[in-house]
Write a protein that holds these residues in place. Structure first.
Motif, short mmCIF file in Angstrom:
data_model
loop_
_atom_site.label_atom_id
_atom_site.label_comp_id
_atom_site.label_asym_id
_atom_site.label_seq_id
_atom_site.Cartn_x
_atom_site.Cartn_y
_atom_site.Cartn_z
N HIS A 188 77.40 -22.56 4.11
CA HIS A 188 76.92 -21.30 4.03
C HIS A 188 76.47 -20.36 2.54
O HIS A 188 77.82 -20.52 1.68
CB HIS A 188 76.14 -20.89 5.20
N ALA A 189 75.21 -19.50 2.51
CA ALA A 189 74.85 -18.77 1.28
C ALA A 189 76.11 -17.25 1.68
O ALA A 189 76.11 -17.04 0.56
CB ALA A 189 73.67 -18.42 1.70
N GLY A 190 76.23 -17.30 2.53
CA GLY A 190 77.62 -16.22 2.28
C GLY A 190 78.38 -16.16 1.07
O GLY A 190 79.39 -15.31 0.71
N TYR A 191 79.35 -17.64 1.40
CA TYR A 191 80.37 -17.95 0.37
C TYR A 191 80.00 -18.04 -1.39
O TYR A 191 80.60 -17.37 -1.78
CB TYR A 191 80.64 -19.46 0.78
N PHE A 192 78.54 -17.98 -1.31
CA PHE A 192 78.38 -18.16 -2.79
C PHE A 192 77.61 -16.61 -3.17
O PHE A 192 77.74 -16.16 -4.13
CB PHE A 192 77.51 -19.74 -2.83
N TYR A 193 77.28 -15.98 -2.44
CA TYR A 193 77.24 -13.82 -2.18
C TYR A 193 79.09 -13.70 -2.41
O TYR A 193 78.76 -13.01 -3.57
CB TYR A 193 76.75 -14.16 -0.98
N HIS A 194 79.19 -14.65 -2.27
CA HIS A 194 81.25 -13.34 -2.64
C HIS A 194 81.51 -13.88 -3.41
O HIS A 194 81.86 -13.10 -4.45
CB HIS A 194 82.09 -14.09 -0.75
N GLN A 195 81.39 -15.42 -3.83
CA GLN A 195 81.74 -15.25 -5.47
C GLN A 195 81.48 -15.17 -5.95
O GLN A 195 81.65 -14.58 -7.27
CB GLN A 195 81.35 -17.18 -5.91
N SER A 196 79.56 -14.56 -5.61
CA SER A 196 78.80 -14.14 -7.10
C SER A 196 79.25 -12.38 -7.34
O SER A 196 79.67 -12.00 -8.26
CB SER A 196 77.51 -13.94 -7.25
N ALA A 197 80.17 -11.91 -6.06
CA ALA A 197 80.68 -10.61 -6.01
C ALA A 197 82.08 -10.48 -6.83
O ALA A 197 81.77 -9.45 -7.82
CB ALA A 197 81.03 -9.77 -4.30
N ASN A 198 82.46 -11.66 -6.36
CA ASN A 198 83.82 -11.65 -7.85
C ASN A 198 83.64 -11.72 -9.28
O ASN A 198 84.48 -11.00 -10.13
CB ASN A 198 84.38 -13.03 -6.89
N CYS A 199 82.40 -12.58 -9.41
CA CYS A 199 82.03 -12.96 -10.98
C CYS A 199 81.85 -11.45 -11.09
O CYS A 199 81.83 -10.74 -12.26
CB CYS A 199 81.23 -13.48 -11.25
N SER A 200 80.60 -10.71 -10.55
CA SER A 200 80.45 -9.50 -10.90
C SER A 200 81.94 -8.35 -11.50
O SER A 200 81.70 -7.27 -11.89
CB SER A 200 79.35 -8.79 -9.93
#
Length: 1438
Positions: free
Chosen positions: A534-546
């Protein structure tokens, strides 16, 4: 998803324009509303204005209801909303009644109205924003969505008399007898005709564009009572040429529900016409794409000259690959509008592949085309296009129920651009890459979130659906990656996976076919990285990239703090970010962005009931709040998380949460909470070692920390450090003051250990020690600074000692400042700090291990990289003491200074050698010639602040370390040349210990180094001699000197290294033509004597006295060749040639060894080994010429220069200048004798040219050898290889002997000699073909048998008929060879009766035409046609 242009990201639908439902004012109101406002409804048109006519008011109300029904489903979204009953078939655009489609460009050209055409978006039009090499613009998509529809519906009113204001007839109709029924109203007919004409013009304009046109006639209530209404409607329909089924509709007065149903049915009826329009658009662009030239035949279209700007460089037009991308993208867009998802995916993937190939350094689709240059406008546009194309492809695969393929395409996009980012110098060490990667994860998460809300079902992972390490459906549902920048996934039998660290890997295995399918295989299981989550996994990956983005930006900000100065490349960072990207990044709040992404991820995981993951995300949110300085919010999150783990008994995790809670409480001053958390950490239930528990207890009393002022220091330089001792708690937490006996600071280098001692007794209150200053901070805490920079070294304990007062007061901080001076290059780290209290009865030591704390902090930082390390303040501060004035008696003030922006502490000190300030320059003119002593001037400038004595080493690096090199670097070329001549020269690639002196002076003879003053230059000339291989050479020079740092007596060595490359090219190039000389030519006396001594053909075997070889006269074959050698000076510099000599093959057998001299001249040796690709080929022969019985002799040397003179002599007057591009020809007559042609090699190395030369003039700044008024160098030797000679094969041949004179009408005899140099008997078939100018009397056909090594003579009597150059009758000899033949299927042991067949081999004539003048003799290339010059019967031809 709002970061990309909405035209590239939204789901496209067919466009429908409806006119006549709004006024001009309402249409302008609709234009003000953005048509691409995603998920936002377009505001309804304003209500109709009241009028005087009641019927008109009713008609306006019906139009408003119809417009509202048409626009009610205009929901622009990123997801497909055409499914279901509430779905919208069209994207409807309302226009005013006078609207018409824009005319086509062809119509405007025919009517000379091109100035009225719309803005062009083609790269070929100068006014286009894509000119000259742009790909696609969102404005083009907006035009097809708003201005060029697929269906055009015109809503019109039928004229009625009641619409006339002040009508005197009060609705009475006039009649005319012109109609067939006699009931036609002339006024109604005029208005109906006008209406039909308008509809006809609109229909024609729509047909020109292929747009489906339809008309809707809205009736009023008065029309319902008119008996002629049917006739009027039929008249309008037929006059306009509209179809009654799909092009002409009538809407009578109806209620709202009926009007809404009419709007739905109207759209459905026009849907097929809309699909036909987009289908024709796809066909039209597919035809255009097929007409493009081949990518291999034409790399780019021709350039268009820039008219009016001839001074400017011509701009590069769009390549063929770019046009292919445009057409594929347009076909994909039209297929998407047609809702043909399968074809849209196909076209978009083709466009994506073409676009990705354009990012590569060199294109693989169009060989030779360079890739897009990074950080340019077109590069940025193409990068946005690639991201949006990937997003569309992933979205369409989700439409097609292929989530694995969608995830595969997304992962592929990330991997491909990661490789590209490395080549763009924007790898994972730059904030730009992490910003892009974070955006990709966030956009993909947004897409999944929108899709799930729209009804998309996420796949449920199971062991049978996804194979570990592969993507299901990869064979059919996805594309191969081999065409994307070298990232290969292979065929369907190769798997692609993402490892736990996020890296891609490839393995061989079985992959399931079809979309969404899968197979079991070895190690089958569920890999979470390969399951669409689901989208939560990709939001978390985006946060790590941030997080990574913020860290990389802080490093860049530290290196380039000025926002108005562009970053300058340095040795450590040769590719810095641009000023624009730095300023744009400064405006971003990274921590707020991270919190936003983590919050989105938290909500998604909470929605999917992942309780443990929500707690983990909450801890990361708390850590981000802590980093942002929002300690109260961070403490709230930590307390909320701690309740759950405390309740469930997860003490290991609870310990980490308590540590962070302590840091937040300390920053907020909540000391009661600090004590509470510390007491809880001392609980026996908490997993901690005794040392940890002791440190917690110590923290309740006093805390200890240490830091260096700088992160890096030079060897033998002083580096300051500060030791901070702070009491915990607020005022009253510590009952009274206490005194420490000593403080021991242990470093990783034991020679740097410091011990601070308090020598006072326990009852003494004052001590005279180092300088100390105290102050109060904003919280009321007492801060005391003590200067302990002057320490003494104790030889017994091997520590530095200082006497200082060590009183610790409540609610206070003591800062002790010390100095260390490392003497070697190393990394200094504080190992441990010991606080000791000595009394008469006991000895207490509180140890604070710094390495354990650093390791714990690093480990925590690896899990939460955006959290600061434990015990570190938000920003590192240095307590600095400064005086108000230079007077020693002035007061000292304390202030905290911020250090290392973005860094939390500096527990390590990196000690490096001092950076050299010496400047090194090299002067030379490239390219250099092989074999010459090429001069290079090395200039060294003293940039230090004091005079220094320098030494320099020079190293010539080999081309290949595995091969012994003959290259050398010397200081004196004349001495090197003398040693080369004497045979004592040894090639050396290094020069050590060159003492540098001031420019214009020579170094001292007593080898004492001269000091260079500040700013002075030193010059040293070296000479590089390169052999054999014409490639660049790398030369490295190292300058060494000693300096003393900070007025210390001890000196340290400093070195500066400088490398440069010199291109070496061969000075000469030679091309040889070998011409056989078999005709009778005037012979010299020496040649006649040599021929008289030749062994007769029928004699027995003899021994050659010169070469000691046994020859068989019958097998010996002799050929004479004229060697015409053209030597070219192919370099850019003029040279002076002293001697050009041909060294033939017989002399190559006695070549001298390198360095031993030779018979070819004084400078033989190594000078004769420059071009290894020919000389080494001679050396590596399996057999020498003598062994195979081949002898080469030089008969005559006729070297002719450019001026027509014969070269000769070795004096200075004979030296000839050769300018660049000059071509010299040298002729040599050589004789080749082969004992047996069967044993002779196919290609014979005749020899090489030995050229003795030097440069004509050196550079004016490099006056090396004075020769008059010119600077010249010594003569060197270059050997130029020659092409090998191809010897004739051992086969029968024929020679011809013609008389000296031939006259018209007088017969003469031509004698042909047939030679058989082989060991076989040959049967020859002779045929004589007639000639036009010659009569032959004799046998025309005959058969000849010739024995091995025998000759056969043929005499031909000829009668010339005409004067001039006449061809003799052609003698054609054919050798009949027998070869075995076997029928197919026949056994090998069965011998057929006729097992031989004949193969014809033509016997060629070796020789030349015979004429009276030897200068007119010419050799025929084919050797088959024999001609003779026939004189007239009377007189002679001069």
């Amino acid at each position: 998803m709002d970061t990309y242009p909405p035209e590239f990201a939204i789901h496209l639908q067919p466009t429908l324009v409806v006119s006549g439902l709004t006024t001009a004012e309402d249409a302008s109101h609709q234009e003000d509303v953005s048509p691409l406002q995603v998920n936002g409804d377009i505001p309804p048109p304003p209500p109709p204005r009241p009028g005087t006519q009641g019927s008109k008011v009713g008609l306006a109300a019906q139009k408003a209801v119809l417009l509202q029904a048409m626009l009610s489903r205009n929901n622009v979204s990123y997801w497909d909303n055409t499914k279901g009953l509430a779905g919208s078939l069209f994207y409807v655009i309302p226009e005013q009644a006078t609207y018409n489609l824009p005319p086509t460009r062809r119509f405007l050209q025919q009517t000379n109205q091109l100035h009225l055409s719309q803005q062009s978006y083609s790269p070929t039009v100068p006014s286009s924003p894509l000119y000259p090499d742009g790909l696609i613009t969102p404005l083009w998509i907006r035009r097809h969505r708003e201005q060029i529809p697929s269906v055009f519906i015109a809503v019109v009113d039928l004229w009625d008399r009641e619409s006339i204001a002040g009508n005197a007839d009060k609705g009475q109709r006039g009649f005319s007898d012109k109609g067939p029924l006699g009931v036609v109203d002339p006024m109604e007919r005029d208005h109906d005709t006008t209406l039909a004409q308008e509809l006809l013009e609109r229909r024609k304009a729509s047909q020109e564009r292929g747009v489906k046109f339809a008309a809707v006639v809205m009736l009023q209530r008065s029309h319902m009572e008119d008996p002629s209404i049917e006739d009027r409607l039929n008249f309008v329909r037929k006059s306009a040429g509209l179809d009654i089924k799909n092009s002409f509709y009538v809407l009578p007065p109806s209620n709202n529900q009926e009007i809404s149903d009419f709007a739905v049915n109207l759209q459905r009826s026009q849907y097929e016409g809309s699909m036909n329009y987009y289908k024709e658009q796809v066909k039209r662009h597919k035809k255009k794409r097929s007409n493009l030239p081949s990518t291999t035949a034409s790399v780019r279209p021709g350039q268009q000259p820039n008219i009016g700007a001839s001074q400017q460089a011509q701009q590069q037009t769009l390549s063929v690959q770019g046009w292919m991308f445009r057409y594929d993208f347009k076909m994909g867009m039209f297929s998407e509008c047609k809702q043909d998802i399968d074809n849209a995916v196909k076209f978009y993937e083709s466009a994506y592949g073409l676009l990705i190939d354009m990012f590569a350094v060199t294109s693989t689709i169009t060989p030779g085309t360079p890739g897009l240059q990074a950080r340019t406008k077109r590069w940025a546009e193409a990068k946005v296009l690639a991201d949006c194309l990937c997003l569309k492809i992933c979205k369409f695969h989700l439409y097609l129920d292929a989530p694995s393929t969608s995830l595969f395409n997304f992962r592929r996009h990330l991997i491909v651009f990661k490789g590209f980012s490395e080549s763009w110098r924007m790898g994972d060490d730059s904030f730009e890459y992490w910003a892009w990667l974070g955006k990709q994860y966030r956009v993909f998460g947004d897409l999944l979130d929108i899709g799930v809300k729209a009804g998309f079902k996420l796949p449920v992972p199971s062991p049978g659906s996804v194979v570990y390490g592969s993507f299901a459906g990869m064979t059919e549902g996805s594309k191969d990656l081999n065409k994307f920048s070298g990232i290969g996934v292979g065929n369907g039998a190769t798997g692609f996976g993402i490892g736990p660290s996020g890296d891609a890997y490839v393995y061989g295995g079985s992959v399931g076919g079809g979309r969404g399918g899968g197979t079991h295989g070895p190690g089958a299981g569920v890999n979470p990285m390969l399951v669409l989550q689901h989208a939560g996994y990709f939001y978390h990956q985006s946060a790590n990239c941030s997080v990574q983005r913020r860290l990389r930006f802080e490093m860049a900000e530290e290196a380039y703090p000025d926002s108005s100065v562009a970053p300058v490349p340095t040795s450590s960072k040769p590719y810095p970010p641009t000023l624009q990207s730095m300023n744009a990044e400064r405006a971003i709040d990274h921590l707020s962005l991270t919190i936003e992404l983590l919050t989105k991820s938290y909500e998604q995981f909470k929605r999917h009931k992942a309780g443990r993951m929500t707690l983990f995300l909450a801890s990361e949110i708390a850590g981000t709040y802590y980093t942002a300085g929002k300690f109260e919010m961070a403490l709230k999150f930590f307390e909320r998380i701690g309740k759950t783990y405390r309740k469930e008994g997860w003490n290991l995790i609870l310990t980490s949460i308590l540590k962070w809670s302590i840091q937040c409480a300390k920053e907020l001053g909540y000391w009661e909470n600090v004590v509470e958390y510390l007491i809880e950490m001392m609980s026996p239930d908490m997993p901690a070692t005794e040392a940890k528990r002791s440190s917690v207890f110590d923290e309740l009393v006093v805390s200890c920390a240490v830091q260096f002022q700088m992160k890096q220091a030079f060897v033998a330089s002083a580096s300051k450090f500060q030791l901070q001792l702070s009491t915990q708690g607020g005022q009253g937490a510590l009952p009274k003051s206490f005194r420490l006996s000593y403080i021991l600071v242990e470093f990783s280098d034991p020679n740097l250990n410091h011990r601070f001692e308090d020598p006072r007794c326990l009852d003494q209150s004052e001590v005279q020690d180092s300088e100390r200053v105290s102050m109060k901070d904003h919280t009321g805490r007492t801060v005391e600074w003590v200067d302990c920079g002057r320490s003494t070294f104790d030889t017994q304990s091997k520590t530095w000692k200082t006497s200082v007062g060590l009183d610790i007061s409540p609610h206070s901080t003591k800062v002790i400042e010390g100095v260390i001076m490392p003497e070697t290059e190393q990394t200094v780290q504080v190992v441990k700090i010991t606080l000791g209290i000595l009394t008469e009865h006991w000895d207490v030591a509180l140890e604070y291990p710094m390495t354990d704390t650093a390791q714990d902090g690093d480990q925590a930082g690896s899990q939460h990289s955006y959290m600061p390390l434990q015990k570190d303040p938000l920003r590192r501060q240095w307590l600095e003491a400064s005086r108000a004035s230079d007077d020693a008696g002035s007061s000292v003030r304390l202030k905290f200074k911020q250090l290392d922006k973005g860094a939390k502490r500096a527990p390590l000190l990196r000690v490096v050698p001092r950076e050299s300030k010496v400047e090194i320059q090299t002067l030379f003119k490239s390219p250099a010639y092989l074999d010459e002593f090429f001069p290079v001037v090395i200039k060294v400038r003293n940039g230090e602040a004091f005079p220094v004595a320098m030494e320099m080493d020079v190293e010539l690096q080999p081309i290949d370390p595995s091969i012994e090199s003959l290259d050398s670097v010397v200081l004196d070329p004349n001495a090197a040349l003398m040693s080369l001549t004497a045979g004592s020269f040894h090639a050396s690639q290094t020069l050590f210990g060159i003492r540098l002196s001031k420019a214009g002076t020579s170094p001292d003879s007593d080898n004492v180094a001269q000091e260079l003053a500040v700013g002075e230059w030193a010059e040293q000339t070296i000479f590089v001699k390169a052999f054999e291989i014409p490639t660049p050479r790398t030369i490295v020079c190292k300058v060494r000197y000693e300096v003393s740092l900070e007025n210390e007596q001890k000196k340290t060595s400093t070195e500066k290294q400088h490398a440069f490359r010199v291109q070496f090219i061969p000075p000469f190039d030679a091309i040889v033509d070998y011409t056989p000389q078999l005709a009778h030519t005037p012979k010299s006396k020496a040649m006649q004597e040599s021929e008289s001594t030749l062994v007769p053909t029928l004699q027995s075997n003899v021994v050659d006295e010169k070469y000691g070889a046994v020859t068989v006269p019958a097998l010996t074959h002799t050929e004479v060749y004229l060697m015409s050698t053209r030597v070219n000076n192919e370099g850019p510099w003029p040279v002076q040639v002293k001697e050009v000599k041909l060294v033939i093959g017989s002399e190559l057998n006695v070549l001298p060894e390198p360095g031993t001299g030779g018979r070819d001249g004084a400078t033989g040796g190594i000078g004769g080994l420059s071009r290894s690709h020919s000389i080494s080929r001679m050396r590596d022969r399996k057999k020498s010429l003598q062994e195979v019985g081949v002898r080469i002799e030089l008969l005559e040397d006729s070297n002719i220069d450019l001026y027509g003179h014969r070269d000769g002599g070795n004096g200075e007057s004979d030296i000839q200048p050769w300018h660049p591009g000059n071509l010299r020809t040298f002729n040599h007559l050589v004789k080749v004798t082969a004992a047996d042609l069967d044993m002779a090699p196919e290609h014979l190395e005749v020899g090489y040219l030995r050229i003795q030369w030097r440069r004509q003039v050196y550079c004016a700044s490099l006056l090396l050898f004075e020769d008059g008024d010119k600077a010249v160098g010594p003569f060197v030797v270059t050997t130029v290889p020659l092409q090998p000679l191809e010897l004739p094969k051992a086969q029968p041949y024929m020679t011809v002997d013609l008389p000296k004179d031939a006259l018209v009408n007088r017969p003469f005899t031509a004698r042909y000699e047939i030679h058989n140099p082989t060991g076989k008997t040959h049967e020859l078939a002779m045929t004589i073909e007639p000639s036009e100018g010659m009569v032959y009397a004799g046998t025309m056909q005959s058969t000849i048998k010739i024995l091995p090594f025998a000759n056969h003579s043929i005499q031909m009597n000829c009668y010339p008929l005409q004067a001039g150059l006449t061809r003799l009758p052609r003698v054609k000899l054919v050798v009949n060879k027998r070869k075995p033949s076997r029928r197919r299927g026949q056994a090998t042991h069965q011998a057929p009766q006729h097992s031989e067949s004949h193969e014809e081999v033509l016997v060629k004539v070796r020789g030349a035409s015979k004429v009276s003048n030897a200068l007119n003799a010419r050799t025929t290339g084919a050797g088959e046609t024999v001609v003779i010059f026939v004189k007239p019967e009377t007189g002679s031809l001069e």
